[in-house]
Design a protein around this motif. Structure first.
Motif, mmCIF file in Angstrom:
data_model
loop_
_atom_site.group_PDB
_atom_site.id
_atom_site.type_symbol
_atom_site.label_atom_id
_atom_site.label_comp_id
_atom_site.label_asym_id
_atom_site.label_seq_id
_atom_site.Cartn_x
_atom_site.Cartn_y
_atom_site.Cartn_z
ATOM 1 N N GLY A 1 0.853 -1.194 0.000
ATOM 2 C CA GLY A 1 0.000 0.000 0.000
ATOM 3 C C GLY A 1 0.888 1.242 0.000
ATOM 4 N N ILE A 2 0.285 2.368 0.331
ATOM 5 C CA ILE A 2 1.066 3.608 0.285
ATOM 6 C C ILE A 2 2.236 3.562 1.263
ATOM 7 N N MET A 3 2.038 2.910 2.421
ATOM 8 C CA MET A 3 3.107 2.876 3.425
ATOM 9 C C MET A 3 4.285 2.023 2.947
ATOM 10 N N GLY A 4 3.969 0.827 2.439
ATOM 11 C CA GLY A 4 5.038 -0.055 1.982
ATOM 12 C C GLY A 4 5.790 0.547 0.814
ATOM 13 N N GLU B 1 -5.664 -1.743 -1.930
ATOM 14 C CA GLU B 1 -6.518 -1.738 -0.724
ATOM 15 C C GLU B 1 -6.832 -0.308 -0.270
ATOM 16 N N ALA B 2 -6.685 -0.027 1.026
ATOM 17 C CA ALA B 2 -7.132 1.273 1.565
ATOM 18 C C ALA B 2 -6.555 2.461 0.802
ATOM 19 N N SER B 3 -5.302 2.310 0.371
ATOM 20 C CA SER B 3 -4.607 3.480 -0.169
ATOM 21 C C SER B 3 -5.279 4.046 -1.420
ATOM 22 N N SER B 4 -5.863 3.179 -2.250
ATOM 23 C CA SER B 4 -6.532 3.699 -3.448
ATOM 24 C C SER B 4 -7.985 4.060 -3.196
ATOM 25 N N THR C 1 2.528 -13.685 -0.461
ATOM 26 C CA THR C 1 2.028 -13.480 0.905
ATOM 27 C C THR C 1 3.123 -13.768 1.920
ATOM 28 N N VAL C 2 3.260 -12.875 2.881
ATOM 29 C CA VAL C 2 4.188 -13.114 3.992
ATOM 30 C C VAL C 2 3.431 -13.922 5.048
ATOM 31 N N HIS C 3 3.908 -15.130 5.327
ATOM 32 C CA HIS C 3 3.213 -15.996 6.284
ATOM 33 C C HIS C 3 3.700 -15.815 7.697
ATOM 34 N N HIS D 1 -2.246 3.834 10.508
ATOM 35 C CA HIS D 1 -2.450 5.269 10.241
ATOM 36 C C HIS D 1 -3.909 5.672 10.121
ATOM 37 N N HIS D 2 -4.804 4.718 10.266
ATOM 38 C CA HIS D 2 -6.234 4.994 10.329
ATOM 39 C C HIS D 2 -6.689 5.999 9.263
ATOM 40 N N ARG D 3 -7.185 7.178 9.677
ATOM 41 C CA ARG D 3 -7.786 8.123 8.712
ATOM 42 C C ARG D 3 -6.764 8.992 8.003
ATOM 43 N N ASN D 4 -5.474 8.859 8.365
ATOM 44 C CA ASN D 4 -4.506 9.844 7.875
ATOM 45 C C ASN D 4 -3.299 9.254 7.167
ATOM 46 N N GLY D 5 -3.458 8.072 6.608
ATOM 47 C CA GLY D 5 -2.313 7.426 5.972
ATOM 48 C C GLY D 5 -1.846 8.086 4.687
ATOM 49 N N ILE D 6 -2.744 8.719 3.963
ATOM 50 C CA ILE D 6 -2.302 9.396 2.737
ATOM 51 C C ILE D 6 -1.449 10.599 3.145
ATOM 52 N N LEU D 7 -1.956 11.362 4.101
ATOM 53 C CA LEU D 7 -1.208 12.522 4.601
ATOM 54 C C LEU D 7 0.166 12.110 5.150
ATOM 55 N N LEU D 8 0.206 11.001 5.908
ATOM 56 C CA LEU D 8 1.416 10.689 6.683
ATOM 57 C C LEU D 8 2.405 9.759 5.969
ATOM 58 N N ALA E 1 -9.008 5.902 -0.583
ATOM 59 C CA ALA E 1 -9.113 7.081 0.286
ATOM 60 C C ALA E 1 -9.649 8.298 -0.454
ATOM 61 N N ALA E 2 -10.108 9.264 0.332
ATOM 62 C CA ALA E 2 -10.576 10.518 -0.253
ATOM 63 C C ALA E 2 -9.396 11.403 -0.663
ATOM 64 N N GLY E 3 -8.286 11.241 0.028
ATOM 65 C CA GLY E 3 -7.091 12.010 -0.336
ATOM 66 C C GLY E 3 -7.005 13.385 0.297
ATOM 67 N N MET E 4 -7.764 13.597 1.359
ATOM 68 C CA MET E 4 -7.629 14.891 2.057
ATOM 69 C C MET E 4 -6.299 14.932 2.802
ATOM 70 N N LEU E 5 -5.611 16.038 2.671
ATOM 71 C CA LEU E 5 -4.381 16.258 3.433
ATOM 72 C C LEU E 5 -4.777 17.240 4.529
ATOM 73 N N LEU F 1 7.021 -7.067 -0.712
ATOM 74 C CA LEU F 1 6.203 -8.273 -0.828
ATOM 75 C C LEU F 1 4.742 -7.901 -0.672
ATOM 76 N N GLU F 2 3.971 -8.113 -1.714
ATOM 77 C CA GLU F 2 2.547 -7.752 -1.701
ATOM 78 C C GLU F 2 1.744 -8.999 -2.044
ATOM 79 N N ARG F 3 0.848 -9.368 -1.138
ATOM 80 C CA ARG F 3 0.128 -10.647 -1.349
ATOM 81 C C ARG F 3 -0.805 -10.588 -2.568
ATOM 82 N N ALA F 4 -1.251 -9.388 -2.958
ATOM 83 C CA ALA F 4 -2.167 -9.299 -4.104
ATOM 84 C C ALA F 4 -1.602 -8.291 -5.104
HETATM 85 C C1 LIG Z 1 -12.801 5.313 2.844
HETATM 86 C C2 LIG Z 1 -11.445 5.818 3.275
HETATM 87 C C3 LIG Z 1 -11.150 7.174 3.199
HETATM 88 C C4 LIG Z 1 -9.890 7.652 3.582
HETATM 89 N N1 LIG Z 1 -9.590 8.974 3.424
HETATM 90 C C5 LIG Z 1 -8.353 9.427 3.764
HETATM 91 C C6 LIG Z 1 -8.016 10.793 3.551
HETATM 92 O O1 LIG Z 1 -8.824 11.573 3.046
HETATM 93 N N2 LIG Z 1 -6.769 11.212 3.907
HETATM 94 C C7 LIG Z 1 -5.834 10.360 4.455
HETATM 95 O O2 LIG Z 1 -4.730 10.799 4.780
HETATM 96 N N3 LIG Z 1 -6.143 9.054 4.656
HETATM 97 C C8 LIG Z 1 -7.373 8.576 4.339
HETATM 98 N N4 LIG Z 1 -7.694 7.263 4.528
HETATM 99 C C9 LIG Z 1 -6.726 6.405 5.237
HETATM 100 C C10 LIG Z 1 -5.667 5.843 4.324
HETATM 101 O O3 LIG Z 1 -6.259 5.371 3.146
HETATM 102 C C11 LIG Z 1 -4.926 4.710 5.057
HETATM 103 O O4 LIG Z 1 -4.465 5.141 6.318
HETATM 104 C C12 LIG Z 1 -3.722 4.242 4.229
HETATM 105 O O5 LIG Z 1 -4.103 4.006 2.900
HETATM 106 C C13 LIG Z 1 -3.115 2.986 4.829
HETATM 107 O O6 LIG Z 1 -2.098 2.558 3.956
HETATM 108 P P1 LIG Z 1 -1.395 1.165 4.173
HETATM 109 O O7 LIG Z 1 -0.337 1.051 3.153
HETATM 110 O O8 LIG Z 1 -1.024 1.040 5.616
HETATM 111 O O9 LIG Z 1 -2.581 0.089 3.954
HETATM 112 P P2 LIG Z 1 -3.192 -0.549 2.615
HETATM 113 O O10 LIG Z 1 -3.339 0.442 1.537
HETATM 114 O O11 LIG Z 1 -4.433 -1.278 3.034
HETATM 115 O O12 LIG Z 1 -2.084 -1.580 2.146
HETATM 116 C C14 LIG Z 1 -1.741 -2.711 2.905
HETATM 117 C C15 LIG Z 1 -1.222 -3.745 1.905
HETATM 118 O O13 LIG Z 1 -0.646 -4.839 2.619
HETATM 119 C C16 LIG Z 1 -0.951 -6.028 1.901
HETATM 120 N N5 LIG Z 1 -0.804 -7.170 2.814
HETATM 121 C C17 LIG Z 1 -1.536 -7.421 3.919
HETATM 122 N N6 LIG Z 1 -1.104 -8.534 4.510
HETATM 123 C C18 LIG Z 1 -0.066 -8.999 3.779
HETATM 124 C C19 LIG Z 1 0.801 -10.137 3.908
HETATM 125 N N7 LIG Z 1 0.689 -11.008 4.925
HETATM 126 N N8 LIG Z 1 1.752 -10.321 2.962
HETATM 127 C C20 LIG Z 1 1.896 -9.445 1.923
HETATM 128 N N9 LIG Z 1 1.084 -8.352 1.761
HETATM 129 C C21 LIG Z 1 0.134 -8.134 2.700
HETATM 130 C C22 LIG Z 1 -2.373 -5.796 1.428
HETATM 131 O O14 LIG Z 1 -2.712 -6.651 0.351
HETATM 132 C C23 LIG Z 1 -2.337 -4.319 1.042
HETATM 133 O O15 LIG Z 1 -2.023 -4.133 -0.315
HETATM 134 C C24 LIG Z 1 -8.924 6.751 4.109
HETATM 135 C C25 LIG Z 1 -9.225 5.387 4.173
HETATM 136 C C26 LIG Z 1 -10.469 4.924 3.758
HETATM 137 C C27 LIG Z 1 -10.753 3.455 3.799
#
Ligand SMILES: Cc1cc2nc3c(=O)[nH]c(=O)nc-3n(C[C@H](O)[C@H](O)[C@H](O)COP(=O)(O)OP(=O)(O)OC[C@H]3O[C@@H](n4cnc5c(N)ncnc54)[C@H](O)[C@@H]3O)c2cc1C
Length: 351
Positions: A9-12, A37-40, A174-176, A328-335, A42-46, A29-32
């Motif tokens: 996702g955005i963090m990785g 997932e969440a990163s695409s 997938t990381v097991h 990062h809950h609601r703020n992962g795009i920002l952070l 999001a609304a994208g508010m900073l 390593l991305e299982r899919a």
């Molecule tokens: C509806 C919605 C609105 C949002 N709006 C905002 C916003 O406006 N502004 C903002 O800053 N943030 C917003 N967010 C929050 C933001 O989207 C998330 O905090 C951020 O995307 C989290 O990124 P991530 O990389 O941690 O998770 P993800 O994007 O979920 O990525 C995690 C990845 O890990 C992979 N994975 C999981 N387990 C394994 C494994 N065992 N092995 C290999 N791969 C694995 C998954 O397949 C996935 O691709 C919103 C979220 C949602 C759902």
């Protein structure tokens, strides 16, 4: 030095790119599919000022993240030719009750004391910024420096830049488990065997707590479902992001208007529900009545990674060799970028 990053996702991706830019050998390593997932979703508010609850380290982190965003967006565009939709559109948070107005006045007061650009507007001034908002408004806070990005475009650019930098992206892997030897994380276990690494970064979003081997001291991360509804406004009228107590409305500038969201602890259930869509549309139309004439576009949902500590988990974990970029809950795009910098400093400089 070899780094294993768990999750694309955005963090990785942001952490992988940051570490690769330091010349490290990085495997992601991305299982899919990266970014799916969440990163695409999001609304994208900073929304550094929108999301801030008071002065302190988290607010400082939000502000630092926002301050660096335009440069990060520009550098991703330069590296890939993909426009990530960064716009300093500002956020207008409206109040419709005395209680909400009092809350906004308190927010404006502490943010002013911090020297931030924020205004408490009366109904007429608020409508001057965004003429479409309801007439039934007592006032609004205007966070002029808060901005937005288009997450799907951002992820496309980030993944392209990460791949082009030389990070080895393994999709469908997938990381097991996290491998632990003599009290140290030494890599990860995969379907195809083991991947040994000097440092492992856990960036598995809402699935982070499900990876066996992680330290039990890590606050649990669980999914908080958010549903979204996109509308098409022709011609485009809204300019600023509008937020009320029951909805947020994010105009992309070209007629697309993203409305959100629900916050539900329902496990990994992905449904977009009738009640969810109803609540989002009711909140959005209450705040901006003219959206009632907009065309209904796609709906979707995904999972915000909510950490039990109610704060992002970034940097060193209690298990040597394992680093965190999750929760990062609601703020992962920002952070994202600032988290990648924290992870880089933790791995390379030890703090
Ligand atoms: C509806 C919605 C609105 C949002 N709006 C905002 C916003 O406006 N502004 C903002 O800053 N943030 C917003 N967010 C929050 C933001 O989207 C998330 O905090 C951020 O995307 C989290 O990124 P991530 O990389 O941690 O998770 P993800 O994007 O979920 O990525 C995690 C990845 O890990 C992979 N994975 C999981 N387990 C394994 C494994 N065992 N092995 C290999 N791969 C694995 C998954 O397949 C996935 O691709 C919103 C979220 C949602 C759902």
């Amino acid at each position: 030095m070899r780094i294993a990053v768990v999750g694309g996702g955005i963090m990785g991706c942001a952490a992988a790119l940051e570490l690769r830019d330091q010349g490290l050998d990085v495997v992601l390593l991305e299982r899919a599919v990266p970014g799916a997932e969440a990163s695409s979703a999001a609304a994208g508010m900073l929304g550094a000022q929108l999301e801030g609850h008071g002065p302190g380290p988290l607010m400082d982190l939000f502000l630092r993240a926002r301050a660096g965003y335009a440069a990060w967006a520009r550098s991703l565009t330069e590296r890939t030719n993909i426009d990530v939709g960064y716009r300093a559109s500002g956020i207008l948070k409206i109040a419709r009750t005395e209680g909400e107005h009092g809350d906004l006045a308190r927010t404006v007061a502490w943010q002013r004391e911090m020297g931030l650009d924020v205004a408490l507007l009366g109904p007429r001034d608020a409508r001057e910024i965004e003429p479409g908002i309801t007439t039934d408004v007592l006032g609004a806070a205007h966070f002029a420096d808060d901005a937005q990005v288009e997450p799907q475009r951002l992820l496309r650019a980030l993944i392209a830049a990460t791949a082009a930098s030389g990070v080895e992206i393994r999709s469908g892997e997938t990381v097991h488990r996290v491998l632990v030897e003599s009290g140290r994380c030494v890599g990860v276990g995969l379907d195809t065997g083991e991947l040994r690494a000097d440092a492992t970064v856990l960036a598995a979003g809402s699935w982070s707590s499900l990876v066996p081997g992680i330290p039990s001291s890590m606050p649990a991360v669980r999914p908080a479902r958010g549903q979204m509804v996109q509308l098409e406004e022709r011609p485009p009228r809204l300019r600023s992001i509008v937020v009320s107590s029951s909805a947020y409305i994010v105009p992309r500038g070209d007629g697309r208007v993203v409305c959100g969201s629900t916050l539900e602890f329902v496990g990994f259930r992905r449904e977009v529900t009738a009640a969810g869509v109803h609540a989002i549309l009711a909140g959005a139309l209450d705040a901006v009545p003219s959206l009632g004439a907009a065309e209904l576009g796609p709906v979707w949902s995904s999972f915000r990674p909510h950490s039990a500590s109610d704060a992002p988990l970034m940097g060193r974990s209690t298990l040597p060799g394992l680093f965190l970029a999750t929760g990062h809950h609601r703020n992962g795009i920002l952070l994202a970028k600032v988290t990648a910098e924290v992870v880089r400093a933790a791995i390379l400089e030890g703090h």
